[in-house]
Design a protein around this motif. Structure first.
Motif, mmCIF file in Angstrom:
data_model
loop_
_atom_site.group_PDB
_atom_site.id
_atom_site.type_symbol
_atom_site.label_atom_id
_atom_site.label_comp_id
_atom_site.label_asym_id
_atom_site.label_seq_id
_atom_site.Cartn_x
_atom_site.Cartn_y
_atom_site.Cartn_z
ATOM 1 N N TYR A 47 0.832 -1.202 0.000
ATOM 2 C CA TYR A 47 0.000 0.000 0.000
ATOM 3 C C TYR A 47 0.866 1.252 0.000
ATOM 4 C CZ TYR A 47 -3.846 -3.149 1.092
ATOM 5 O OH TYR A 47 -4.763 -4.163 1.045
ATOM 6 N N LEU A 48 1.900 1.270 0.830
ATOM 7 C CA LEU A 48 2.758 2.441 0.906
ATOM 8 C C LEU A 48 3.481 2.680 -0.413
ATOM 9 C CD1 LEU A 48 4.768 3.478 3.987
ATOM 10 C CD2 LEU A 48 5.825 3.673 1.766
ATOM 11 N N CYS A 49 3.928 1.609 -1.059
ATOM 12 C CA CYS A 49 4.653 1.752 -2.331
ATOM 13 C C CYS A 49 3.780 2.350 -3.420
ATOM 14 C CB CYS A 49 5.206 0.407 -2.776
ATOM 15 S SG CYS A 49 6.612 -0.172 -1.796
ATOM 16 N N ASN A 50 2.484 2.164 -3.318
ATOM 17 C CA ASN A 50 1.578 2.760 -4.312
ATOM 18 C C ASN A 50 1.616 4.279 -4.287
ATOM 19 O OD1 ASN A 50 0.642 0.305 -5.296
ATOM 20 N ND2 ASN A 50 -1.055 0.200 -3.844
ATOM 21 N N TYR A 51 2.061 4.859 -3.176
ATOM 22 C CA TYR A 51 2.065 6.316 -3.026
ATOM 23 C C TYR A 51 3.460 6.926 -3.070
ATOM 24 C CZ TYR A 51 -2.654 5.309 -1.319
ATOM 25 O OH TYR A 51 -3.947 4.856 -1.202
#
Length: 277
Positions: A47-51
């Motif tokens: 999830y964090l890598c998506n941002y």
């Protein structure tokens, strides 16, 4: 984003990792991300890598006995064993310059790795296991709780209440959400042996290095994140870290978050990290 699963056998471990490549940021830095106890790298950081914006490549490895990685040798139950695994993978991939992000247990592994290898990049810490308080006694008390829980899990790995007990230790003032607690407990219970080993490893390091951890300073510039609902002594420790490393270190309190901040507040964390690229 391009996703490339990696399966590499090194001297100490059969290693699995996921390499994320961002062609639009081809001139940007690389980053290695270390997950917490029990839960694989891809699940922890997706999830964090998506941002995230600006990094050209991000390496999400599974620490041994968690996810799809396994030790190939009988390695000591110490953070240095996981640091050895990490270094072997970096050498195989020829990664020498990169930023390092570490969550919870991964923070302990990052500490052990940096004891042996200089980090040529920035450091991002998300409630790292070694920075839980400003007094050695706080860390020793937490170590005793972890060790007892680890022994119980090794004896009775199917008891979901033990995984919820872990949440009570790391997030004692978390929001009342039984469904979220059940989801976290179920995820941790997928690999009870690896989770128990990680907890025991943290306990060992906290017992042996409590005095060092309350004085530890970041060797490079970076940023640490603490959920606003996490214990006050943890906030105090990270405020101290920022004061000791001014102006190269930033401390960020994530509003409404507990220890599960990497899952629940990915967008806010990524936005702060992006400003340092």
């Amino acid at each position: 984003m391009e996703r490339h699963p990696l399966n590499i056998t090194t001297n100490s471990a059969h290693q699995h990792a996921l390499l994320l490549q961002y062609p639009q940021y081809s001139t940007g830095p690389r980053m290695v991300m270390l997950h917490g106890s029990g839960v694989a790298g891809e699940y922890t950081w997706t999830y964090l890598c998506n941002y995230l914006r600006g990094w050209s490549e991000i390496l999400l490895l599974d620490l041994a006995e968690m996810g799809q990685s396994r030790f190939a040798l009988d390695m000591p139950w110490q953070a240095s064993s996981y640091a050895t695994q990490l270094q072997e993978l970096l050498e195989r991939l020829d990664w020498q310059t990169f930023d390092l992000a570490a969550y919870s247990f991964g923070g302990m592994v990052a500490w052990a790795w940096m004891n042996q290898h200089p980090l040529d990049g920035r450091l991002f810490l998300l409630e790292p296991a070694m920075l839980g308080g400003v007094e050695p006694a706080t860390l020793v008390n937490k170590a005793e709780a972890y060790r007892q829980l680890s022994h119980q899990l090794m004896a009775q790995p199917d008891r979901l209440d033990l995984y919820r007990e872990f949440l009570d230790i790391v997030s004692p003032v978390r929001p009342d959400n039984p469904q979220a607690d059940e989801l976290t407990a179920t995820r941790l219970a997928e690999n009870p042996a690896g989770f128990a080993r990680a907890l025991n490893t943290v306990a060992t390091e906290l017992m042996q290095h409590a005095d060092e951890f309350v004085q530890w300073q970041a060797p490079v510039s970076g940023m640490s994140f603490v959920g606003s609902l996490s214990p006050q002594e943890m906030h105090q420790r990270h405020q101290m870290l920022a004061e000791q490393n001014l102006p190269s270190w930033q401390y960020v309190s994530i509003a409404g978050a507990d220890h599960r901040l990497v899952y629940t507040h990915s967008r806010q964390i990524a936005a702060a990290m992006n400003k340092m690229v």
